[in-house]
Design a protein around this motif. Structure first.
Motif, PDB file in Angstrom:
ATOM      1  N   LEU A 105      -5.996  23.210  29.328  1.00  0.00           N
ATOM      2  CA  LEU A 105      -7.042  22.835  28.501  1.00  0.00           C
ATOM      3  C   LEU A 105      -7.084  23.792  27.227  1.00  0.00           C
ATOM      4  N   VAL A 106      -7.382  22.886  26.141  1.00  0.00           N
ATOM      5  CA  VAL A 106      -7.542  23.573  24.944  1.00  0.00           C
ATOM      6  C   VAL A 106      -8.792  23.676  24.763  1.00  0.00           C
ATOM      7  N   ASP A 107      -9.632  25.071  24.584  1.00  0.00           N
ATOM      8  CA  ASP A 107     -10.941  25.299  24.263  1.00  0.00           C
ATOM      9  C   ASP A 107     -10.873  25.842  22.874  1.00  0.00           C
ATOM     10  N   GLU A 108     -12.139  26.319  22.317  1.00  0.00           N
ATOM     11  CA  GLU A 108     -12.393  26.623  21.049  1.00  0.00           C
ATOM     12  C   GLU A 108     -11.380  27.832  20.656  1.00  0.00           C
ATOM     13  N   SER A 109     -11.192  28.592  21.655  1.00  0.00           N
ATOM     14  CA  SER A 109     -10.585  30.108  21.270  1.00  0.00           C
ATOM     15  C   SER A 109      -8.911  29.842  21.282  1.00  0.00           C
ATOM     16  N   LEU A 110      -8.465  28.696  21.754  1.00  0.00           N
ATOM     17  CA  LEU A 110      -7.042  28.223  21.575  1.00  0.00           C
ATOM     18  C   LEU A 110      -6.705  27.149  20.592  1.00  0.00           C
ATOM     19  N   ALA A 111      -7.529  26.889  19.837  1.00  0.00           N
ATOM     20  CA  ALA A 111      -7.562  25.954  18.847  1.00  0.00           C
ATOM     21  C   ALA A 111      -6.353  26.205  17.843  1.00  0.00           C
ATOM     22  N   THR A 112      -6.363  27.392  17.299  1.00  0.00           N
ATOM     23  CA  THR A 112      -5.317  27.778  16.284  1.00  0.00           C
ATOM     24  C   THR A 112      -4.094  27.679  16.796  1.00  0.00           C
ATOM     25  N   GLN A 113      -3.825  28.302  18.342  1.00  0.00           N
ATOM     26  CA  GLN A 113      -2.569  28.526  19.002  1.00  0.00           C
ATOM     27  C   GLN A 113      -2.096  26.952  19.263  1.00  0.00           C
ATOM     28  N   MET A 114      -3.113  26.025  19.805  1.00  0.00           N
ATOM     29  CA  MET A 114      -2.595  24.714  19.958  1.00  0.00           C
ATOM     30  C   MET A 114      -1.828  24.013  18.613  1.00  0.00           C
ATOM     31  N   ASN A 115      -2.668  24.347  17.727  1.00  0.00           N
ATOM     32  CA  ASN A 115      -2.298  23.700  16.358  1.00  0.00           C
ATOM     33  C   ASN A 115      -0.893  24.245  15.880  1.00  0.00           C
ATOM     34  N   GLU A 116      -0.363  25.684  16.182  1.00  0.00           N
ATOM     35  CA  GLU A 116       0.565  26.107  15.840  1.00  0.00           C
ATOM     36  C   GLU A 116       1.748  25.537  16.795  1.00  0.00           C
ATOM     37  N   SER A 117       1.313  25.038  17.969  1.00  0.00           N
ATOM     38  CA  SER A 117       2.346  24.528  18.810  1.00  0.00           C
ATOM     39  C   SER A 117       2.712  23.138  18.434  1.00  0.00           C
ATOM     40  N   CYS A 118       2.184  22.517  17.665  1.00  0.00           N
ATOM     41  CA  CYS A 118       2.536  21.199  17.400  1.00  0.00           C
ATOM     42  C   CYS A 118       3.670  21.224  15.865  1.00  0.00           C
ATOM     43  N   ARG A 119       4.188  22.500  15.645  1.00  0.00           N
ATOM     44  CA  ARG A 119       5.233  22.488  14.751  1.00  0.00           C
ATOM     45  C   ARG A 119       6.204  21.606  14.945  1.00  0.00           C
ATOM     46  N   PRO A 120       7.105  20.850  13.996  1.00  0.00           N
ATOM     47  CA  PRO A 120       8.381  20.309  14.465  1.00  0.00           C
ATOM     48  C   PRO A 120       9.514  21.314  14.714  1.00  0.00           C
ATOM     49  N   LEU A 121       9.863  21.608  15.818  1.00  0.00           N
ATOM     50  CA  LEU A 121      10.821  22.837  16.185  1.00  0.00           C
ATOM     51  C   LEU A 121      12.003  22.310  16.937  1.00  0.00           C
ATOM     52  N   ASP A 122      13.442  22.994  16.805  1.00  0.00           N
ATOM     53  CA  ASP A 122      14.397  22.514  17.696  1.00  0.00           C
ATOM     54  C   ASP A 122      13.902  22.889  19.152  1.00  0.00           C
ATOM     55  N   ALA A 123      14.754  21.874  19.937  1.00  0.00           N
ATOM     56  CA  ALA A 123      14.307  22.053  21.313  1.00  0.00           C
ATOM     57  C   ALA A 123      14.579  23.091  21.971  1.00  0.00           C
ATOM     58  N   ASP A 124      15.457  24.372  21.482  1.00  0.00           N
ATOM     59  CA  ASP A 124      15.565  25.418  21.899  1.00  0.00           C
ATOM     60  C   ASP A 124      14.572  26.561  21.579  1.00  0.00           C
ATOM     61  N   VAL A 125      13.761  26.432  20.728  1.00  0.00           N
ATOM     62  CA  VAL A 125      12.528  27.170  19.965  1.00  0.00           C
ATOM     63  C   VAL A 125      11.558  27.091  21.246  1.00  0.00           C
ATOM     64  N   ASP A 126      11.044  27.944  21.615  1.00  0.00           N
ATOM     65  CA  ASP A 126       9.949  28.186  22.527  1.00  0.00           C
ATOM     66  C   ASP A 126       8.543  28.429  21.948  1.00  0.00           C
ATOM     67  N   GLU A 127       7.778  27.435  21.861  1.00  0.00           N
ATOM     68  CA  GLU A 127       6.281  27.225  21.375  1.00  0.00           C
ATOM     69  C   GLU A 127       5.438  28.315  21.755  1.00  0.00           C
ATOM     70  N   PHE A 128       5.652  28.711  22.890  1.00  0.00           N
ATOM     71  CA  PHE A 128       4.723  29.707  23.336  1.00  0.00           C
ATOM     72  C   PHE A 128       4.851  31.155  22.641  1.00  0.00           C
ATOM     73  N   GLU A 129       6.191  31.267  22.225  1.00  0.00           N
ATOM     74  CA  GLU A 129       6.389  32.441  21.315  1.00  0.00           C
ATOM     75  C   GLU A 129       5.769  32.280  19.862  1.00  0.00           C
ATOM     76  N   VAL A 130       6.187  31.093  19.511  1.00  0.00           N
ATOM     77  CA  VAL A 130       5.701  30.777  18.090  1.00  0.00           C
ATOM     78  C   VAL A 130       4.220  30.653  17.909  1.00  0.00           C
ATOM     79  N   ALA A 131       3.609  30.255  18.952  1.00  0.00           N
ATOM     80  CA  ALA A 131       2.008  30.398  18.839  1.00  0.00           C
ATOM     81  C   ALA A 131       1.360  31.605  19.613  1.00  0.00           C
ATOM     82  N   GLY A 132       2.391  32.687  19.931  1.00  0.00           N
ATOM     83  CA  GLY A 132       1.858  34.123  20.418  1.00  0.00           C
ATOM     84  C   GLY A 132       0.967  33.853  21.613  1.00  0.00           C
TER      85      GLY A 132
END
Length: 206
Positions: free
Chosen positions: A84-111
């Protein structure tokens, strides 16, 4: 023919500044999907075409325009989580939609911290108030009315485990507005939220 309505044939263009389709079918729940491939690479990505499709068993699904890492991962391992994306996670959700290589972990990118799931190997967003652990039921490539393949893939999964923050339960009933879900709308970056005062109760006719 009414002149008070704008009419268009999608295959011929909409003749508007921005395609209205996504704005009309809106707002939509966000499919924030975590997945993991055979090699152990973890992916986290939001999908705006997401919803629930069955009660028993509970089945959810999302549509991916293009055969992306998420679809490949689920095809390989048969598992994914909806977060679930709530208001407090909106920025991190948006960060996770970056076009990244398959071996890049979006969890880490979005903190974001990973949470351990109960029934599947795929981790979930630890900070999310609601998580659904899912096992793949179908991956369907969409077709046009004439039968031609579209480079869009519909992924369905049976929900095999649900995590709910107890703060969202009142007398055992889930409070939708209390979860402050972010909802996707039209435009390049439009979102909506919901509030308890906007609720309308309308029982079904008997």
């Amino acid at each position: 023919m009414s002149t008070s309505r704008h009419f268009y044939t999608p295959s011929e263009g909409h003749n508007l500044p921005h395609d209205p389709f996504n704005a009309i079918i809106a707002p939509r729940p966000i499919g924030w999907i975590s997945s993991m491939g055979e090699a152990g690479d973890v992916n986290l990505a939001p999908y705006s075409f997401f919803n629930a499709f069955n009660y028993v068993p509970p089945i959810v699904g999302f549509s991916s325009v293009g055969y992306k890492d998420t679809v490949r991962n689920i095809s390989e391992t048969g598992e994914f989580c909806w977060n679930l994306v709530d208001e407090s996670l909106a920025t991190q959700m948006n960060e996770s939609c970056r076009p990244l290589d398959a071996d890049v972990d979006e969890f880490e990118v979005a903190g974001l911290e990973k949470g351990q799931s109960r029934h599947i190997s795929v981790p979930h967003v630890a900070a999310s108030q609601v998580i659904m652990e899912c096992k793949k039921t179908q991956i369907v490539q969409l077709n046009t009315a004439s039968g031609d393949d579209v480079d869009t893939w519909m992924v369905f999964g049976e929900v095999v485990g649900v995590h709910i923050d107890k703060a969202l339960l009142k007398d055992g009933v889930y409070q939708t507005a209390a979860g402050k879900p972010m909802l996707r709308a039209g435009g390049p970056g439009d979102y909506f939220t919901i509030r308890p005062e906007n609720k309308v109760v309308m029982p079904r006719p008997k």
